[in-house]
Write a protein that holds these residues in place. Sequence first.
Motif, PDB file in Angstrom:
ATOM      1  N   SER A   1       0.849  -1.184   0.000  1.00  0.00           N
ATOM      2  CA  SER A   1       0.000   0.000   0.000  1.00  0.00           C
ATOM      3  C   SER A   1       0.881   1.229   0.000  1.00  0.00           C
ATOM      4  O   SER A   1       1.878   1.303   0.721  1.00  0.00           O
ATOM      5  CB  SER A   1      -0.923   0.002   1.216  1.00  0.00           C
ATOM      6  OG  SER A   1      -1.700   1.181   1.249  1.00  0.00           O
TER       7      SER A   1
ATOM      8  N   ASP B   1      -5.084   5.436   3.154  1.00  0.00           N
ATOM      9  CA  ASP B   1      -5.969   4.726   2.227  1.00  0.00           C
ATOM     10  C   ASP B   1      -5.406   3.326   1.994  1.00  0.00           C
ATOM     11  O   ASP B   1      -4.655   3.099   1.038  1.00  0.00           O
ATOM     12  CB  ASP B   1      -6.080   5.499   0.913  1.00  0.00           C
ATOM     13  CG  ASP B   1      -7.140   4.916  -0.017  1.00  0.00           C
ATOM     14  OD1 ASP B   1      -7.800   3.945   0.398  1.00  0.00           O
ATOM     15  OD2 ASP B   1      -7.313   5.431  -1.131  1.00  0.00           O
TER      16      ASP B   1
ATOM     17  N   LEU C   1      -5.488   1.360  -1.553  1.00  0.00           N
ATOM     18  CA  LEU C   1      -4.646   1.710  -2.687  1.00  0.00           C
ATOM     19  C   LEU C   1      -3.389   0.851  -2.669  1.00  0.00           C
ATOM     20  O   LEU C   1      -2.621   0.880  -1.711  1.00  0.00           O
ATOM     21  CB  LEU C   1      -4.284   3.193  -2.638  1.00  0.00           C
ATOM     22  CG  LEU C   1      -3.486   3.747  -3.829  1.00  0.00           C
ATOM     23  CD1 LEU C   1      -4.277   3.616  -5.109  1.00  0.00           C
ATOM     24  CD2 LEU C   1      -3.099   5.196  -3.578  1.00  0.00           C
TER      25      LEU C   1
ATOM     26  N   ASP D   1      -9.905   1.482 -10.610  1.00  0.00           N
ATOM     27  CA  ASP D   1      -9.033   2.665 -10.683  1.00  0.00           C
ATOM     28  C   ASP D   1      -7.593   2.250 -11.007  1.00  0.00           C
ATOM     29  O   ASP D   1      -6.640   2.581 -10.292  1.00  0.00           O
ATOM     30  CB  ASP D   1      -9.060   3.457  -9.381  1.00  0.00           C
ATOM     31  CG  ASP D   1     -10.439   4.005  -9.065  1.00  0.00           C
ATOM     32  OD1 ASP D   1     -11.245   4.130 -10.003  1.00  0.00           O
ATOM     33  OD2 ASP D   1     -10.720   4.279  -7.879  1.00  0.00           O
TER      34      ASP D   1
ATOM     35  N   THR E   1      -0.866   0.705 -10.352  1.00  0.00           N
ATOM     36  CA  THR E   1      -1.578   1.163  -9.159  1.00  0.00           C
ATOM     37  C   THR E   1      -3.056   0.836  -9.304  1.00  0.00           C
ATOM     38  O   THR E   1      -3.635   1.068 -10.383  1.00  0.00           O
ATOM     39  CB  THR E   1      -1.391   2.669  -8.953  1.00  0.00           C
ATOM     40  OG1 THR E   1       0.009   2.975  -8.938  1.00  0.00           O
ATOM     41  CG2 THR E   1      -2.004   3.119  -7.636  1.00  0.00           C
ATOM     42  N   TYR E   2      -3.664   0.301  -8.264  1.00  0.00           N
ATOM     43  CA  TYR E   2      -5.092  -0.041  -8.310  1.00  0.00           C
ATOM     44  C   TYR E   2      -5.651  -0.002  -6.889  1.00  0.00           C
ATOM     45  O   TYR E   2      -4.910   0.003  -5.891  1.00  0.00           O
ATOM     46  CB  TYR E   2      -5.304  -1.424  -8.926  1.00  0.00           C
ATOM     47  CG  TYR E   2      -4.631  -2.560  -8.190  1.00  0.00           C
ATOM     48  CD1 TYR E   2      -5.307  -3.295  -7.214  1.00  0.00           C
ATOM     49  CD2 TYR E   2      -3.311  -2.910  -8.465  1.00  0.00           C
ATOM     50  CE1 TYR E   2      -4.694  -4.330  -6.535  1.00  0.00           C
ATOM     51  CE2 TYR E   2      -2.683  -3.933  -7.804  1.00  0.00           C
ATOM     52  CZ  TYR E   2      -3.387  -4.644  -6.838  1.00  0.00           C
ATOM     53  OH  TYR E   2      -2.765  -5.669  -6.157  1.00  0.00           O
ATOM     54  N   ARG E   3      -6.975   0.021  -6.803  1.00  0.00           N
ATOM     55  CA  ARG E   3      -7.682  -0.005  -5.525  1.00  0.00           C
ATOM     56  C   ARG E   3      -8.395  -1.342  -5.374  1.00  0.00           C
ATOM     57  O   ARG E   3      -8.962  -1.872  -6.330  1.00  0.00           O
ATOM     58  CB  ARG E   3      -8.700   1.131  -5.431  1.00  0.00           C
ATOM     59  CG  ARG E   3      -8.073   2.516  -5.406  1.00  0.00           C
ATOM     60  CD  ARG E   3      -9.131   3.597  -5.220  1.00  0.00           C
ATOM     61  NE  ARG E   3      -8.549   4.935  -5.224  1.00  0.00           N
ATOM     62  CZ  ARG E   3      -8.024   5.519  -4.163  1.00  0.00           C
ATOM     63  NH1 ARG E   3      -8.033   4.882  -2.992  1.00  0.00           N
ATOM     64  NH2 ARG E   3      -7.505   6.730  -4.247  1.00  0.00           N
TER      65      ARG E   3
END
Length: 583
Positions: free
Chosen positions: A406, A411, A414, A445, A526-528
């Motif tokens: 992360s 957050d 993420l 995302d 990068t992703y959620r």
Amino acid sequence: MRASLWLSAVGRQWALPLVAVWLALTGLLALAGASASDALVVNSRVARQLDFTISDGSAFHSELLNITVSYEAPQGDADLAHYRLTLPVNDGMISSVSPYEEDQFQPLESLRLLSRSESSSSSPVQVYEYSFATPLPPQASRTLAFYVIKIGGARPTPATIEQGDPQFLATTTPLHFVSPYKTTEQIMTAKMTGDGHSVSLIPSNTPTDHRRKSIASSTHFSLGPFVDVPATDDIFATGAGTAKLPLVSFRIREPAGQAIVEDLTRTATVSHLTGTLHVDNSYHVLNTGAALRGGFSRAKMSSPDRSHGSNPDGMAGIFRFPIPSMAKNIYFVDQLGNVSSSIVDAETPQLNSALPRILTLKTRYPLFGGWRAEWSHGYTVPLDSLGTFSDTEAASPKDPNFLFGSTSQDDPSLHMLRLPLLESHSSAAILRFELNIVLPEGARDVHIKLPFNVDFLSIGDPTFSFLDSLSPVSFLPRVLSFFGLPTPAWVRTLEGNSILGQGRPTIVIRHQLVASLSHENDIEVTYRLNGPEALLIKPVSLSMVIFLMLAALLVWSRSSVSIEGDADFHKAPWMAAEKAKAE
């Protein structure tokens, strides 16, 4: 009235020719301006350094161009913003060009490939336009450097050899620096390994003052200096009073053949549920060296006497690949069975270090010219064994090329993954490359950071694999479309908002003419992904499937479709009543 109509008709008749003449004059003026500007740019000194030692049996070589550019415009003229670089392609297809200015690496965006219509050359060249970091003022000089990687271009000579015969490759390149600007002085050097190399000029009657040649050793060749080389960008241009541009041909001893990877498909699958990163590499390799004449003999290859054919010239059969030090479950799959053995270097002391381990694959039958080999190999890396973005290279013993975690404490949804775009032996030349990154189900995302521009990049169709969930919301549109019925809007809304049944987002990257020496860079994704919800998808889905299967089995065991038997519960109530009256 008639006069005005006649004038309008004449205007329409001559409008198109007048526009054409105006465009032609504008183009001629632009060309004249460009030619005048080119005449004021001079290559004061050019050093070409060809290196054939980096290939190690692969079909590519490098060329380093060191250019001192002088702008001889009078004071007060406009600064020079661009420099045109002409690279021949008769000695190989261009894989990459890295620009440098005053020994400082410049962004790849500063070098733009011009289209055929934008360049005035009709020869097999590629013309680039380089934008200076700061425009070059009149009466000033600046040093530029371009590191070029070329794939192919070398042909076996002779085209066929017997087992044990020495193999040579021939490549041809212009003797002079091809440039739209005049060159005051130029030298050329070539570096090779082994022995038996030779160099020759084409045509052989090249004037003496243009073929000053000195040979330092059997592995280092130096040609030049050449002075007052005229501007040209047509390698094979011929005309009245103009001779063909002289060429130089190198005959190189290459024992290991000339292996080239026709196709490489690399797939990386991220799983938060199992906490692993699975990597699979599928290779299609071709040896483009000299073809074997007379057949293959195992006895000759095993003979200790080199005169009986144990000389490995023309053969390629040993491939080495770096793998992460934390890799587990290492495997290879070869359906033809030609890859007969594999070796992984000792697990200690590199198991807990940042140094990669080496996977060595050896084919049962060596690859001669025109022979192919196909296989896939891969491994699994635990995500918790990868370095995090808070680790430093000095403090963390983990592989710095693989990072996962992360990126924000505020957050936790993420996540970022860094992995090498390419993992291959240091001298791999790849014609077609594809990378697929399969993210966990429910990832959103998605953003990709690439080290250079690629031919194709997209988030393609989702991947569905074993135990991937399929929600009723996503299943309903498929049922409706099967019967030819439209899907209601509210169903599409629910389907878009649900993370179930969407499959695994898959990033697809494709690129041609890849050289491991210049394309071994890292890619960041990068992703959620919501932690509890995403991790519970598969266990809950699997539990529901098992529950439904057990419920169906229970119902089936408690029901019967038989119409025979003595028990009254197998019959309808009215049949039982009729039987009671009869008795």
